[in-house]
Design an enzyme around this catalytic site. Structure first.
Site, PDB file in Angstrom:
ATOM      1  CB  SER A 146      -0.878   0.034   1.256  1.00 11.37           C
ATOM      2  OG  SER A 146      -1.527   1.290   1.364  1.00 11.37           O
TER       3      SER A 146
ATOM      4  CE1 TYR B  68      -4.434  -2.330   5.389  1.00 15.65           C
ATOM      5  CE2 TYR B  68      -3.607  -0.114   5.000  1.00 15.65           C
ATOM      6  CZ  TYR B  68      -4.139  -1.293   4.520  1.00 15.65           C
ATOM      7  OH  TYR B  68      -4.360  -1.446   3.172  1.00 15.65           O
TER       8      TYR B  68
END
Ligand code: NAD
Ligand code: MG
Length: 300
Positions: A192, A205
């Site tokens: 990401s 995360y």
């Protein structure tokens, strides 16, 4: 979505998909594509295969919805049979992706189960190998994302669970798959943009996504001499069920993705060509790479 131009049609990326302003909404984790408003585009009506994955056998985790579903549909259109891993509560979404894959003339094997359970990480690989008659492509894409505003409220339980699902499972699934992957096989991990730009609300995360990036580059070197290539894709803000199941603070959903240089959130199908490229033999000299697909945000 009414956009049916295929991905190879010359078109303006600013207007290829509308700039959406999703209404505030909430779904319990993991969230369903079925209930998302507005709907996402996973390429069902647009992705055109050109034979780049002919005869391949792929296992894709988190393949029922969002990016994983778009990748599964693209892989099938490119000629691969696909095993789909997802959580049992996502059966409706998985059935829909299976329908699209079968309508594309390829096989879809459904493998529900929880990848945060260590044993299932091995079981899912063994079942995929058995059903597909082998395995030569792995996409580690499953992930969970729960926003927490104040670090003091980020429980040990959430921290551990995010790491179990997002990075420990990748290590376990990959280790189980290695026994079966022949030279020429590929692994693509979903990282990401937050690996480099951690939002203050996504500390656990973002840390897993940085770990995935790093793991990809290390394992890529180790497996290269065996002819197995490992790469990653780092998406930017993509409209998927992850975002409405506490992935973002609800009140931020209407602005989701608007701060990118393209000025809009990405659609899952816009990610698929990156995964196809890194899985296809045409990327034979590409190893340990992170392909950023993020609407123009600068990355290291
Ligand atoms: P998504 O919710 O559609 O997909 C995530 C999938 O992960 C779920 O469908 C679910 O099947 C799977 N999953 C979660 N927990 C699991 C568990 N315990 N066991 C088995 N499967 C489990 O959302 P998405 O946005 O398409 O996410 C796909 C990947 O892309 C994730 O790794 C996510 O971190 C990454 N990503 C997404 C974005 C974005 O903006 N949407 C941005 C960067 C990275
Ligand atoms: Mg899902």
């Amino acid at each position: 979505m009414t956009e049916h131009n295929d991905q190879l049609t010359f078109q303006n990326p600013v207007t290829r998909f509308p700039s959406i302003s999703p209404p505030e909404q909430h779904q319990p984790e993991p969230g369903l594509d079925r209930d998302l408003e507005p709907k996402t585009d996973r390429g069902e009506h647009s992705y055109r295969g050109t034979g780049r994955l002919e005869g391949r056998k792929a296992l894709i985790t988190g393949a029922d919805s969002g990016i994983g579903a778009a990748v599964a549909i693209a892989f099938a259109r490119e000629g691969a049979d696909v095993a789909l891993s997802y959580l049992p509560v996502e059966e409706d979404d998985a059935q829909e992706v299976k329908r699209v894959i079968e309508a594309s003339g390829r096989r879809a094997v459904l493998l529900p189960g929880d990848l945060s359970e260590p044993d299932f990480c091995t079981v899912v690989v063994e079942r995929a190998v058995e059903a597909l008659g082998g395995l030569d492509a792995l996409v580690n894409n499953a992930g969970r994302q729960i926003a927490v505003t104040d670090f003091a409220d980020l429980t040990d339980e959430q921290w551990t669970s995010t790491f179990e699902t997002n990075i420990h499972a990748i290590s376990r699934v990959t280790r189980a798959a290695l026994k079966h992957l022949p030279a020429g096989a590929t692994i693509v991990n979903s990282a990401s943009v937050v690996a480099y730009m951690p939002p203050p609300t996504l500390l656990d995360y973002a840390a897993t996504k940085a770990a995935i990036n790093n793991f990809t580059k290390g394992l890529g070197q180790q497996l290269a001499p065996k002819g197995i290539r490992v790469n990653a894709v780092a998406p930017g803000p993509i409209w998927t069920p992850l975002q409405v199941s506490d992935g973002q603070p609800k009140e931020e959903l209407p602005e989701f993705g608007k701060s990118t240089p393209l000025g809009r959130a990405g659609q899952p199908t816009e990610l698929a060509p990156a995964y196809v490229f890194l899985t296809s033999p045409e990327s034979s000299y590409v190893i340990g790479e992170t392909l950023n697909v993020n609407g123009g945000m600068p990355t290291p």
